[in-house]
Design an enzyme around this catalytic site. Structure first.
Site, short mmCIF file in Angstrom:
data_model
loop_
_atom_site.label_atom_id
_atom_site.label_comp_id
_atom_site.label_asym_id
_atom_site.label_seq_id
_atom_site.Cartn_x
_atom_site.Cartn_y
_atom_site.Cartn_z
N ASP A 1 -0.01 -1.60 -10.14
CA ASP A 1 -0.66 -2.91 -10.09
C ASP A 1 -0.72 -3.55 -11.47
OD1 ASP A 1 -1.07 -2.32 -7.46
OD2 ASP A 1 -3.19 -1.81 -7.68
N GLU B 1 0.82 -1.22 0.00
CA GLU B 1 0.00 0.00 0.00
C GLU B 1 0.85 1.27 0.00
OE1 GLU B 1 -3.02 -0.12 -0.63
OE2 GLU B 1 -3.59 -2.16 -0.11
#
Length: 292
Positions: free
Chosen positions: A219, A125
């Site tokens: 991602d 994160e």
């Protein structure tokens, strides 16, 4: 003559532990498999990848042929593997001994199963806190990547963020690469021609003694799992045309983070505040503040 811009292209892959089998199979079919197959056809295109520990184990067990492609790309020095905590923890919220155990376990796994021990690490994160520096450094990690937003919060300007910086904690040193928000929004969503043109616009001035880095790390699920991206990235050929455009350009040089790190100098010392990406900073606010 100016130096080409160094394209540091990286992707991060993760699935929650114990995710539904049908979700994992779909992710493999629409993302992990075609991504690796496309990249495999272009040995000159160097890139970086982080598969979380559990996902890597799952893919090795269930899709060994695709992982064999990854292993071969590592062997031929096309791929740089990035480390992390083995179970993808937010390192800032676990004790230091657990940080060391998590990072060391995953680094050893990559060395054993893929033949490469990582020099860089992905932060879950993108949560940054300076207390993670000693554990990462003690495990042999030399650099991490965080958002350019982290650097803006420390007072840097966007024009300064085309290389890496150095921080320290408790006598240990760690280098920090700023991920370009502009590239995160362009790749793979903008037309290939626009993305290539943007990268070429970053080319170094002739007098520069430090190569400009275009830093991308995001991602992998954007390459096939996000809505409509499978058709855009693979069926319409965005990824293949992007790679071809990069390789055809004399103004862009795809490199590993490790290559750039070894060849270039730090842009200076920096101390980042405790921070994550913009949305996470909003989600972690108290309810009243978040709604304001």
């Amino acid at each position: 003559m100016s130096q080409p811009v160094s394209l540091l292209f990286g992707v991060h892959a993760h699935q929650p532990v114990g995710n539904f089998p049908e979700v994992l199979k779909d992710a493999h079919l629409r993302c992990y498999k075609p991504f690796l197959q496309v990249l495999y056809r272009y040995p000159e295109f160097r890139f970086s990848v982080h598969f979380s520990g559990w996902l890597l184990d799952y893919l090795l067990q269930n899709f060994p042929d695709d992982m064999a492609l990854l292993h071969e790309m590592v062997s031929r020095r096309q791929v740089e593997l990035f480390g992390a905590g083995d179970t993808e923890p937010v390192l800032a919220v676990i004790p230091n001994r657990d940080r060391i155990g998590q990072v060391e376990t995953f680094s050893a796994k990559l060395a054993e199963k893929m033949g490469q021990r990582p020099q860089g690490a992905w932060l879950t994160e993108r949560v940054w806190e300076s207390t993670v520096v000693p554990a990462l450094a003690d495990c042999g990690i030399r650099y991490v990547i965080v958002d350019d937003y982290h650097f803006l919060c420390a007072g840097k300007t966007a024009d300064e963020l085309h290389g890496y910086f150095t921080t320290e904690e408790e006598g240990r040193k760690l280098d920090l690469f700023p991920i370009s928000e502009t590239l995160r929004y362009k790749i793979p969503f903008a037309p290939v021609e626009d993305t290539i043109a943007y990268l070429e616009s970053l080319t170094n001035p002739p007098a520069s003694d430090t190569a400009v880095a275009a830093v991308y790390f995001d991602d992998i699920e954007k390459f096939g799992i996000w809505p409509e991206t499978y058709q855009w990235v693979y069926e319409k050929g965005w990824l293949e045309r992007f790679i071809q455009g990069v390789l055809a350009s004399p103004k862009i040089s795809p490199q590993h983070y490790s290559e750039y790190h070894a060849a270039q100098k730090t842009r200076g010392v920096i101390y980042l505040p405790t921070v994550s990406y913009i949305e996470m900073n909003e989600w972690t606010l108290p309810a009243d503040a978040a709604g304001a």
